[in-house]
Design a protein around this motif. Structure first.
Motif, PDB file in Angstrom:
ATOM      1  N   TYR A 156      -2.945  14.834  -8.541  1.00  0.00           N
ATOM      2  CA  TYR A 156      -3.313  13.736  -7.636  1.00  0.00           C
ATOM      3  C   TYR A 156      -3.830  12.537  -8.423  1.00  0.00           C
ATOM      4  O   TYR A 156      -3.423  11.387  -8.182  1.00  0.00           O
ATOM      5  N   LYS A 157      -4.712  12.785  -9.375  1.00  0.00           N
ATOM      6  CA  LYS A 157      -5.319  11.684 -10.122  1.00  0.00           C
ATOM      7  C   LYS A 157      -4.281  10.896 -10.917  1.00  0.00           C
ATOM      8  O   LYS A 157      -4.279   9.658 -10.914  1.00  0.00           O
ATOM      9  N   PHE A 158      -3.379  11.616 -11.593  1.00  0.00           N
ATOM     10  CA  PHE A 158      -2.380  10.933 -12.409  1.00  0.00           C
ATOM     11  C   PHE A 158      -1.334  10.223 -11.546  1.00  0.00           C
ATOM     12  O   PHE A 158      -0.808   9.174 -11.927  1.00  0.00           O
ATOM     13  N   THR A 159      -0.999  10.796 -10.384  1.00  0.00           N
ATOM     14  CA  THR A 159      -0.044  10.141  -9.486  1.00  0.00           C
ATOM     15  C   THR A 159      -0.644   8.868  -8.900  1.00  0.00           C
ATOM     16  O   THR A 159       0.028   7.830  -8.812  1.00  0.00           O
ATOM     17  N   LYS A 160      -1.888   8.935  -8.506  1.00  0.00           N
ATOM     18  CA  LYS A 160      -2.577   7.745  -7.978  1.00  0.00           C
ATOM     19  C   LYS A 160      -2.598   6.643  -9.033  1.00  0.00           C
ATOM     20  O   LYS A 160      -2.386   5.463  -8.731  1.00  0.00           O
ATOM     21  N   GLU A 161      -2.817   7.047 -10.284  1.00  0.00           N
ATOM     22  CA  GLU A 161      -2.811   6.088 -11.394  1.00  0.00           C
ATOM     23  C   GLU A 161      -1.415   5.488 -11.585  1.00  0.00           C
ATOM     24  O   GLU A 161      -1.264   4.285 -11.804  1.00  0.00           O
ATOM     25  N   ALA A 162      -0.373   6.347 -11.491  1.00  0.00           N
ATOM     26  CA  ALA A 162       0.996   5.878 -11.702  1.00  0.00           C
ATOM     27  C   ALA A 162       1.449   4.915 -10.605  1.00  0.00           C
ATOM     28  O   ALA A 162       2.337   4.085 -10.836  1.00  0.00           O
ATOM     29  N   LEU A 163       0.845   5.006  -9.409  1.00  0.00           N
ATOM     30  CA  LEU A 163       1.245   4.167  -8.283  1.00  0.00           C
ATOM     31  C   LEU A 163       0.202   3.092  -7.956  1.00  0.00           C
ATOM     32  O   LEU A 163       0.249   2.478  -6.892  1.00  0.00           O
ATOM     33  N   GLN A 164      -0.711   2.844  -8.885  1.00  0.00           N
ATOM     34  CA  GLN A 164      -1.807   1.925  -8.589  1.00  0.00           C
ATOM     35  C   GLN A 164      -1.341   0.488  -8.342  1.00  0.00           C
ATOM     36  O   GLN A 164      -2.010  -0.277  -7.644  1.00  0.00           O
ATOM     37  N   ASP A 165      -0.193   0.101  -8.875  1.00  0.00           N
ATOM     38  CA  ASP A 165       0.307  -1.265  -8.672  1.00  0.00           C
ATOM     39  C   ASP A 165       1.195  -1.385  -7.436  1.00  0.00           C
ATOM     40  O   ASP A 165       1.614  -2.488  -7.078  1.00  0.00           O
ATOM     41  N   ASP A 166       1.497  -0.249  -6.785  1.00  0.00           N
ATOM     42  CA  ASP A 166       2.320  -0.262  -5.574  1.00  0.00           C
ATOM     43  C   ASP A 166       1.392  -0.369  -4.367  1.00  0.00           C
ATOM     44  O   ASP A 166       0.949   0.636  -3.812  1.00  0.00           O
ATOM     45  N   THR A 167       1.103  -1.580  -3.952  1.00  0.00           N
ATOM     46  CA  THR A 167       0.098  -1.789  -2.905  1.00  0.00           C
ATOM     47  C   THR A 167       0.539  -1.271  -1.541  1.00  0.00           C
ATOM     48  O   THR A 167      -0.292  -1.107  -0.642  1.00  0.00           O
ATOM     49  N   ASP A 168       1.834  -1.028  -1.365  1.00  0.00           N
ATOM     50  CA  ASP A 168       2.315  -0.523  -0.081  1.00  0.00           C
ATOM     51  C   ASP A 168       2.500   0.990  -0.080  1.00  0.00           C
ATOM     52  O   ASP A 168       3.108   1.550   0.828  1.00  0.00           O
ATOM     53  N   ILE A 169       1.987   1.661  -1.120  1.00  0.00           N
ATOM     54  CA  ILE A 169       1.991   3.122  -1.163  1.00  0.00           C
ATOM     55  C   ILE A 169       0.555   3.595  -1.352  1.00  0.00           C
ATOM     56  O   ILE A 169      -0.121   3.197  -2.297  1.00  0.00           O
ATOM     57  N   VAL A 170       0.092   4.446  -0.451  1.00  0.00           N
ATOM     58  CA  VAL A 170      -1.271   4.981  -0.507  1.00  0.00           C
ATOM     59  C   VAL A 170      -1.201   6.456  -0.840  1.00  0.00           C
ATOM     60  O   VAL A 170      -0.482   7.225  -0.186  1.00  0.00           O
ATOM     61  N   VAL A 171      -1.934   6.864  -1.875  1.00  0.00           N
ATOM     62  CA  VAL A 171      -1.966   8.258  -2.310  1.00  0.00           C
ATOM     63  C   VAL A 171      -3.335   8.832  -1.973  1.00  0.00           C
ATOM     64  O   VAL A 171      -4.367   8.275  -2.363  1.00  0.00           O
ATOM     65  N   SER A 172      -3.352   9.932  -1.240  1.00  0.00           N
ATOM     66  CA  SER A 172      -4.613  10.568  -0.872  1.00  0.00           C
ATOM     67  C   SER A 172      -4.516  12.074  -1.079  1.00  0.00           C
ATOM     68  O   SER A 172      -3.439  12.618  -1.340  1.00  0.00           O
ATOM     69  N   CYS A 173      -5.655  12.737  -0.941  1.00  0.00           N
ATOM     70  CA  CYS A 173      -5.733  14.172  -1.191  1.00  0.00           C
ATOM     71  C   CYS A 173      -6.701  14.775  -0.176  1.00  0.00           C
ATOM     72  O   CYS A 173      -7.688  14.124   0.214  1.00  0.00           O
ATOM     73  N   CYS A 174      -6.428  16.005   0.268  1.00  0.00           N
ATOM     74  CA  CYS A 174      -7.348  16.676   1.185  1.00  0.00           C
ATOM     75  C   CYS A 174      -7.380  18.168   0.889  1.00  0.00           C
ATOM     76  O   CYS A 174      -6.443  18.709   0.304  1.00  0.00           O
ATOM     77  N   PRO A 175      -8.447  18.862   1.271  1.00  0.00           N
ATOM     78  CA  PRO A 175      -8.504  20.315   1.095  1.00  0.00           C
ATOM     79  C   PRO A 175      -7.397  21.005   1.885  1.00  0.00           C
ATOM     80  O   PRO A 175      -6.907  20.467   2.893  1.00  0.00           O
ATOM     81  N   ARG A 176      -7.012  22.201   1.448  1.00  0.00           N
ATOM     82  CA  ARG A 176      -5.953  22.941   2.139  1.00  0.00           C
ATOM     83  C   ARG A 176      -6.229  23.088   3.628  1.00  0.00           C
ATOM     84  O   ARG A 176      -5.336  22.936   4.458  1.00  0.00           O
ATOM     85  N   GLU A 177      -7.497  23.410   3.967  1.00  0.00           N
ATOM     86  CA  GLU A 177      -7.822  23.679   5.362  1.00  0.00           C
ATOM     87  C   GLU A 177      -7.791  22.428   6.238  1.00  0.00           C
ATOM     88  O   GLU A 177      -7.801  22.522   7.470  1.00  0.00           O
ATOM     89  N   ASP A 178      -7.718  21.244   5.626  1.00  0.00           N
ATOM     90  CA  ASP A 178      -7.701  20.002   6.395  1.00  0.00           C
ATOM     91  C   ASP A 178      -6.329  19.351   6.464  1.00  0.00           C
ATOM     92  O   ASP A 178      -6.196  18.236   7.007  1.00  0.00           O
ATOM     93  N   VAL A 179      -5.302  20.001   5.923  1.00  0.00           N
ATOM     94  CA  VAL A 179      -3.970  19.392   5.885  1.00  0.00           C
ATOM     95  C   VAL A 179      -3.491  19.037   7.292  1.00  0.00           C
ATOM     96  O   VAL A 179      -2.914  17.969   7.521  1.00  0.00           O
TER      97      VAL A 179
END
Length: 343
Positions: free
Chosen positions: A22-45
């Motif tokens: 998640y951390k590295f993907t968010k970093e790789a897409l940091q300049d793509d302002t129209d793409i939002v990368v988020s993460c949640c616990p398994r039980e909250d999917v």
């Protein structure tokens, strides 16, 4: 110019395990302002999947009930190879692409191969006994075994095995392998040429009988679940070392425990387990001839940064209406014509 909220393409990492992805993907897409990368616990999917365009499962199951809650979902991209947690027929029925990241070419297979060698050496040199000697201020014990002169059977001949074979050979070992698919594919040629012998899945017991070390590196499905069982272990040499860097369910728990109790298994190296996280109080986890690592064989900076770049690339493709580079589900076209069967 920034995009309005309705235009945002949402990528959800389903599970907080293996968080570097998640951390590295968010970093790789940091300049793509129209793409939002988020993460949640398994039980909250289930609470977040409804607003997700691309799901990246990490130790989270995406079954038909979960997919029913995902009207926006366009694609599922497994962060790694194994897609056993994804209901592919249900995804196909709903017009959702399913893809994964093959281990070859990203550093993932290479990393897993290195871990297999680490676990093998740790078993041969009795890592627990070494730690005990340090704690008791003893020198010169335990007596170890060498990798040199042994026969190593690799079960499966995918990306991990192809990286493993050329790294094992310099140790002076005879490397053999069995696989379920046919041999002789051009992509296998370089690693295959280094094998001492090779066979089919049906030759498993014969190859196991000649092996000092068995490294499990195959995929897990209905045909391979629990294949390291009483029958296979009975065919093995006393003192055989077994290393698993693939999936925990490939080893039958009861058979492995019995093999350790009888000393028929001389060492067990596991990076994957029957349940994860594995109970540290489990009988096997506490056994002195067992070496455990916490499912980190492929978790290296090399592999995780490379895989994050793949996720970023695929997110941009799917956002543009293109299919993922690898498609494991045949999606009807156009997507709006998909008819959902009653559940």
């Amino acid at each position: 110019m920034g995009s309005c909220a309705s235009d945002v393409f949402r990528v959800l990492f389903c599970g907080e395990e293996f968080n570097w992805g998640y951390k590295f993907t968010k970093e790789a897409l940091q300049d793509d302002t129209d793409i939002v990368v988020s993460c949640c616990p398994r039980e909250d999917v289930g609470q977040h999947i409804g607003s997700t365009d691309l799901a990246v499962p990490l130790m989270a199951r995406l079954d038909c009930q979960m997919l029913d809650r995902a009207p926006r979902l366009k694609a599922i991209l497994q962060y790694g190879v194994g897609v056993e947690g994804i209901d592919i027929p249900a995804a196909t029925q709903r017009g959702i692409w399913v893809s994964n990241i093959p281990s070859e070419g990203t550093g993932n297979a290479l990393s897993c191969a290195e871990m297999a060698i680490y676990l093998t050496l740790a078993c041969l040199r009795s890592a627990h006994a070494c730690a005990e000697s340090i704690a008791q201020r003893r020198v010169g014990v335990p007596l170890g075994r060498t990798l040199f002169g042994t026969t190593v059977l690799i079960v499966g001949f995918g990306g991990i095995a192809k990286e493993l074979v050329p790294r094992l050979c310099p140790f002076g070992v005879r490397v053999t392998a069995v696989r379920r698919s046919s041999w002789g594919q051009p992509a296998d040629a370089s690693a295959e040429a280094l094998l001492y012998d090779k066979g089919a899945w049906s030759d498993m017991h014969r190859f196991a009988a000649a092996a000092d070390i068995i490294i499990v590196a195959c995929s897990q499905d209905r045909t391979s679940m629990g294949f390291v069982n009483d029958g296979l272990l009975a065919a093995c040499k006393p003192g055989v070392i077994i290393v698993n860097v693939a999936r925990g369910g490939l080893l039958d728990y009861s058979a492995v425990r019995a093999g350790l109790e009888s000393c028929h298994i001389g060492g067990l190296g596991l990076d994957v387990h029957w349940t994860e996280p594995f109970d540290p109080q489990d009988w096997i986890a506490e056994h002195p001839r067992v070496v455990l690592t916490p499912h980190v064989a492929g978790v290296t900076e090399l592999s995780y940064r490379a895989m994050a770049k793949v996720v970023a690339l695929e997110a941009r493709r799917v956002q543009s209406g293109l299919p993922p580079t690898i498609q494991l589900a045949a999606v009807p076209s156009p997507r709006t014509e998909v008819v959902l069967e009653p559940q």
